[in-house]
Design an enzyme around this catalytic site. Structure first.
Site, PDB file in Angstrom:
ATOM      1  N   ARG A   1      33.276  25.167  41.181  1.00  0.00           N
ATOM      2  CA  ARG A   1      32.544  25.206  40.105  1.00  0.00           C
ATOM      3  C   ARG A   1      32.978  24.500  38.839  1.00  0.00           C
ATOM      4  O   ARG A   1      34.292  24.442  38.902  1.00  0.00           O
ATOM      5  CB  ARG A   1      32.492  26.783  39.617  1.00  0.00           C
ATOM      6  CG  ARG A   1      31.822  27.004  38.245  1.00  0.00           C
ATOM      7  CD  ARG A   1      32.053  28.463  38.029  1.00  0.00           C
ATOM      8  NE  ARG A   1      33.220  28.821  37.606  1.00  0.00           N
ATOM      9  CZ  ARG A   1      34.014  28.372  36.508  1.00  0.00           C
ATOM     10  NH1 ARG A   1      33.218  27.640  35.451  1.00  0.00           N
ATOM     11  NH2 ARG A   1      35.262  28.634  36.276  1.00  0.00           N
ATOM     12  N   VAL A   2      32.451  23.908  38.143  1.00  0.00           N
ATOM     13  CA  VAL A   2      32.698  23.222  37.012  1.00  0.00           C
ATOM     14  C   VAL A   2      31.904  23.698  35.956  1.00  0.00           C
ATOM     15  O   VAL A   2      30.598  24.101  36.094  1.00  0.00           O
ATOM     16  CB  VAL A   2      32.606  21.627  37.100  1.00  0.00           C
ATOM     17  CG1 VAL A   2      33.880  21.005  37.789  1.00  0.00           C
ATOM     18  CG2 VAL A   2      31.387  21.083  37.417  1.00  0.00           C
ATOM     19  N   SER A   3      32.310  24.073  34.569  1.00  0.00           N
ATOM     20  CA  SER A   3      31.650  24.541  33.352  1.00  0.00           C
ATOM     21  C   SER A   3      30.672  23.751  32.830  1.00  0.00           C
ATOM     22  O   SER A   3      29.724  24.144  32.239  1.00  0.00           O
ATOM     23  CB  SER A   3      32.550  25.131  32.462  1.00  0.00           C
ATOM     24  OG  SER A   3      33.395  25.996  33.131  1.00  0.00           O
ATOM     25  N   THR A   4      30.892  22.683  32.915  1.00  0.00           N
ATOM     26  CA  THR A   4      29.959  21.445  31.826  1.00  0.00           C
ATOM     27  C   THR A   4      29.468  20.365  32.871  1.00  0.00           C
ATOM     28  O   THR A   4      30.145  20.212  33.729  1.00  0.00           O
ATOM     29  CB  THR A   4      30.837  20.781  30.694  1.00  0.00           C
ATOM     30  OG1 THR A   4      31.669  20.073  31.111  1.00  0.00           O
ATOM     31  CG2 THR A   4      31.463  21.971  29.879  1.00  0.00           C
TER      32      THR A   4
ATOM     33  N   GLN B   1      31.904  17.566  33.510  1.00  0.00           N
ATOM     34  CA  GLN B   1      33.254  17.710  34.305  1.00  0.00           C
ATOM     35  C   GLN B   1      32.772  17.142  35.915  1.00  0.00           C
ATOM     36  O   GLN B   1      31.474  17.238  36.157  1.00  0.00           O
ATOM     37  CB  GLN B   1      33.602  19.120  34.249  1.00  0.00           C
ATOM     38  CG  GLN B   1      34.307  19.576  33.198  1.00  0.00           C
ATOM     39  CD  GLN B   1      34.492  21.090  33.081  1.00  0.00           C
ATOM     40  OE1 GLN B   1      33.570  21.882  33.430  1.00  0.00           O
ATOM     41  NE2 GLN B   1      35.757  21.319  32.443  1.00  0.00           N
TER      42      GLN B   1
END
Length: 190
Positions: free
Chosen positions: A7-10, A13
């Site tokens: 998972r990446v938040s933005t 990324q």
């Protein structure tokens, strides 16, 4: 079977580092589920839901770090407990989490605490940055679609009654709701 989750938040990324680590930890690419642009503080994530649905008793769910799985102590504990009930091993990087080991349990809780703390710090810094920008006049919110001159012209055309709101919206390159709001503002100013 080894199931991976990344998972990446933005949107800016990149998942490449996590995907490489998962491959290095023995997870086949077809068994990796991802969430791109979603925060770990929200448990409702499509990739996570698919990964949790894919694991069966005896499988291993692999994540590179605990903060990729959850950003709150409660969520981390709930996910780990659900996996343990299904007889699924949770692997964090190179270490497998053993819920029956007191030392492993303690370390897991410490990692979850740090993940939540880090998320709280990010929120706090964001709020502080927004307050500073607002104080300096740099945080003004979303800019209007129409300049004051364009809005005045749009209202004049609307009041002339020769164009529909759909035609005006198309002509000015805005949504019909923008036309309605411009007309409403003009009526309030009179």
């Amino acid at each position: 079977m080894r199931i991976g989750y990344a998972r990446v938040s933005t949107a800016q990324q990149d998942l490449a580092a996590q995907l490489d680590l998962l491959a290095g930890l023995g997870v086949e690419k077809k068994n990796v589920y991802v969430d791109h642009g979603l925060t770990g503080t929200n448990r409702s994530r499509p990739g996570l839901e698919k990964a949790l649905a894919a694991v069966r008793a005896g499988d291993v769910l692999v994540v590179t770090k605990l903060d990729r799985l959850a950003r709150s102590i409660r969520d981390a504990r709930e996910i780990a407990d659900e996996l343990a009930e299904q007889d699924v091993t949770l692997q964090l990087g190179n270490s497998a989490y053993d819920p029956t080991d007191p030392m492993g349990k303690m370390l897991f809780n410490i990692l979850a605490t740090f993940a939540e703390f880090e998320a709280d710090l990010i929120r706090m810094r964001t709020r502080e940055g927004m307050q500073v920008a607002k104080a300096k006049g740099r945080l003004r919110g979303k800019q209007p679609k129409l300049s004051p001159t364009q809005e005045k012209h749009l209202v004049a055309l609307y009041r002339a009654g020769e164009h529909t709101t759909a035609e005006l919206a198309s002509e000015f390159g805005v949504a019909r709701s923008t036309v309605y709001r411009a007309v409403e503002r003009a009526g309030a100013e009179e």
